[in-house]
Design a protein around this motif. Structure first.
Motif, PDB file in Angstrom:
ATOM      1  N   GLN A 115      31.871  51.667  86.082  1.00 46.83           N
ATOM      2  CA  GLN A 115      31.572  50.251  86.285  1.00 46.83           C
ATOM      3  C   GLN A 115      30.065  49.980  86.285  1.00 46.83           C
ATOM      4  O   GLN A 115      29.589  49.025  85.694  1.00 46.83           O
ATOM      5  CB  GLN A 115      32.197  49.798  87.602  1.00 46.83           C
ATOM      6  CG  GLN A 115      31.700  48.450  88.036  1.00 46.83           C
ATOM      7  CD  GLN A 115      32.815  47.568  88.549  1.00 46.83           C
ATOM      8  OE1 GLN A 115      33.975  47.953  88.676  1.00 46.83           O
ATOM      9  NE2 GLN A 115      32.467  46.346  88.841  1.00 46.83           N
ATOM     10  N   LEU A 116      29.319  50.857  86.962  1.00 46.05           N
ATOM     11  CA  LEU A 116      27.874  50.654  87.065  1.00 46.05           C
ATOM     12  C   LEU A 116      27.142  50.950  85.770  1.00 46.05           C
ATOM     13  O   LEU A 116      26.018  50.521  85.565  1.00 46.05           O
ATOM     14  CB  LEU A 116      27.308  51.566  88.155  1.00 46.05           C
ATOM     15  CG  LEU A 116      27.704  51.212  89.581  1.00 46.05           C
ATOM     16  CD1 LEU A 116      27.329  52.337  90.519  1.00 46.05           C
ATOM     17  CD2 LEU A 116      27.007  49.918  89.986  1.00 46.05           C
TER      18      LEU A 116
ATOM     19  N   ASP B 282      18.499  50.619  87.809  1.00 48.12           N
ATOM     20  CA  ASP B 282      19.939  50.369  87.707  1.00 48.12           C
ATOM     21  C   ASP B 282      20.683  51.613  87.218  1.00 48.12           C
ATOM     22  O   ASP B 282      21.882  51.740  87.435  1.00 48.12           O
ATOM     23  CB  ASP B 282      20.245  49.150  86.818  1.00 48.12           C
ATOM     24  CG  ASP B 282      19.426  49.123  85.538  1.00 48.12           C
ATOM     25  OD1 ASP B 282      18.490  49.926  85.402  1.00 48.12           O
ATOM     26  OD2 ASP B 282      19.735  48.293  84.672  1.00 48.12           O
TER      27      ASP B 282
ATOM     28  N   VAL C 282      33.629  54.075  89.877  1.00 50.36           N
ATOM     29  CA  VAL C 282      32.432  53.327  90.293  1.00 50.36           C
ATOM     30  C   VAL C 282      31.290  53.604  89.309  1.00 50.36           C
ATOM     31  O   VAL C 282      30.567  52.693  88.898  1.00 50.36           O
ATOM     32  CB  VAL C 282      32.012  53.706  91.739  1.00 50.36           C
ATOM     33  CG1 VAL C 282      30.705  53.021  92.115  1.00 50.36           C
ATOM     34  CG2 VAL C 282      33.103  53.331  92.737  1.00 50.36           C
TER      35      VAL C 282
ATOM     36  N   ALA D 228      29.049  48.163  94.127  1.00 49.71           N
ATOM     37  CA  ALA D 228      29.503  48.086  92.735  1.00 49.71           C
ATOM     38  C   ALA D 228      30.532  46.964  92.577  1.00 49.71           C
ATOM     39  O   ALA D 228      30.494  46.202  91.616  1.00 49.71           O
ATOM     40  CB  ALA D 228      30.098  49.422  92.292  1.00 49.71           C
TER      41      ALA D 228
ATOM     42  N   GLU E  39      28.779  43.545  93.057  1.00 47.31           N
ATOM     43  CA  GLU E  39      27.931  43.217  91.905  1.00 47.31           C
ATOM     44  C   GLU E  39      28.746  42.727  90.721  1.00 47.31           C
ATOM     45  O   GLU E  39      28.278  41.935  89.915  1.00 47.31           O
ATOM     46  CB  GLU E  39      27.106  44.436  91.483  1.00 47.31           C
ATOM     47  CG  GLU E  39      25.754  44.482  92.140  1.00 47.31           C
ATOM     48  CD  GLU E  39      24.836  45.449  91.427  1.00 47.31           C
ATOM     49  OE1 GLU E  39      23.847  44.994  90.840  1.00 47.31           O
ATOM     50  OE2 GLU E  39      25.127  46.654  91.447  1.00 47.31           O
TER      51      GLU E  39
ATOM     52  N   PRO F 265      24.217  54.888  89.442  1.00 48.70           N
ATOM     53  CA  PRO F 265      25.310  55.766  88.979  1.00 48.70           C
ATOM     54  C   PRO F 265      24.897  57.241  88.881  1.00 48.70           C
ATOM     55  O   PRO F 265      25.718  58.121  89.114  1.00 48.70           O
ATOM     56  CB  PRO F 265      25.662  55.204  87.603  1.00 48.70           C
ATOM     57  CG  PRO F 265      24.520  54.346  87.198  1.00 48.70           C
ATOM     58  CD  PRO F 265      23.901  53.836  88.460  1.00 48.70           C
TER      59      PRO F 265
END
Lengths: 102, 236
Positions: free
Chosen positions: A52-53, B169, A49, B67, B70, B173
């Protein structure tokens, strides 16, 4: 988030503790390899995750300011910085580079 | 200020000091604020975002879901991703339950509240009574931070405006990295993380959105195969 996903995830998140703890748990405890594998799931999946982000836009790979912020976060997590310091430094790094570059 | 209540056991098992309690509350407060700001930023109506974080109460599951969505993934792929990252709660409950005082209801009540920090501290206590007490004290610290954080974050997310200018953004993460930090500190955790991350990176441009995260489970197999640690040790 959709209303459906909120209901589904609420059931999944809370239900897994009951199913895991009382039904699957005792069974899993007797299978060391499986139980070790189960304990490693979050490392693999959460890291995916994060990837991906950090480097994806839709389905294409993009290197941009986000990567710099996440690298800073990685260093701070490694050095056991408090949560707040980690996330604020990551956001500040990304915002700063974006402001200077853009 | 001690940032990690699980380390440095002084007299016997680690107890949650006032400073640790505050750190726990502040951490969960910041986590909740972060989550709300991100949720609202991507278009979730504030009231729905407020309800979502109050009832799901799992930042990692919600982040995993978001995630996938998006990236253009489907609803089911996103829900599966959110469910897989929550499997750890079941595993945490497994290590907690046998250490609690006997009693079905008390055990169920504790088990459904199993999170990473409260179980980590509870399982180090010597007696079942201490396990239960420290578990609930840590849980209290988390909740005292979480719920006000959800409220403040909902308000902030509503008024912030252009969040990419603020680097939000990268916050998403970074928060996840902080959550799994302790797991990545172990050798097997690191291997699983690197293999899972790499699998996602390679698969991203090739397979439909959502699948790279689900298929990152293959990283677990890699870590188990490469593990030199003797299997049979406790998972807790």
């Amino acid at each position: 988030m959709t209303v459906f996903s909120i209901v589904a995830l609420t059931i999944a998140v809370w239900g897994q503790r009951l199913i895991g703890g009382f039904a699957i748990g005792p069974w899993l405890e007797r299978r060391p390899t499986l139980s070790k594998a189960a304990s490693l799931i979050p490392a693999a999946v959460v890291m995916a995750v994060i990837v991906q982000l950090t480097v994806a836009r839709g389905r294409s790979l993009v290197v941009d300011e986000r990567l710099a912020g996440v690298v800073v976060a990685g260093v701070l997590v490694w050095r056991r910085a408090p949560f707040l310091a980690v996330v604020l430094s990551a956001a500040a790094t990304t915002a700063l580079i974006r402001a200077v570059a853009g | 200020m001690s940032g990690e209540p699980t380390a440095a056991p002084q007299a016997g098992a680690p107890r949650l000091s006032i400073a640790d309690f505050a750190t726990m509350a502040i951490t969960f407060f910041s986590l909740a604020v972060t989550l709300q700001v991100v949720l609202i930023d991507i278009g979730t109506p504030p009231l729905r975002a407020f309800i979502a974080s109050s009832v799901i109460f799992s930042a990692t599951s919600q982040f995993a879901y978001l995630a996938v969505r998006e990236a253009g993934g489907g609803e089911w792929a996103a829900i599966i991703a959110g469910t897989i990252v929550a499997t750890r709660f079941g595993i945490l409950a497994v290590s907690l339950i046998p250490r609690l005082p006997a009693g079905g209801f008390r055990r169920v009540l504790a088990a459904v509240n199993a999170f990473d920090p409260n179980v980590a501290i509870a399982v180090q206590q010597a007696t079942p009574e201490h396990v239960e007490r420290e578990f609930w004290r840590t849980t209290g610290g988390m909740m005292i931070g979480w719920f006000p954080g959800v409220a403040v974050g909902t308000f902030l997310g509503d008024v912030l405006g252009d969040t990419s200018r603020l680097g939000l953004d990268a916050l998403f993460p970074a928060a996840l990295l902080a959550i799994i930090g302790n797991l990545l500190r172990t050798r097997d955790g690191r291997t699983a993380g690197m293999a899972g991350g790499l699998a996602c990176l390679v698969l991203l441009p090739i397979v439909p959105a959502g699948l790279p995260i689900i298929l990152s489970l293959s990283g677990v197999a890699v870590a188990v195969a490469l593990s030199t640690e003797q299997v049979g040790g406790r998972t807790s």
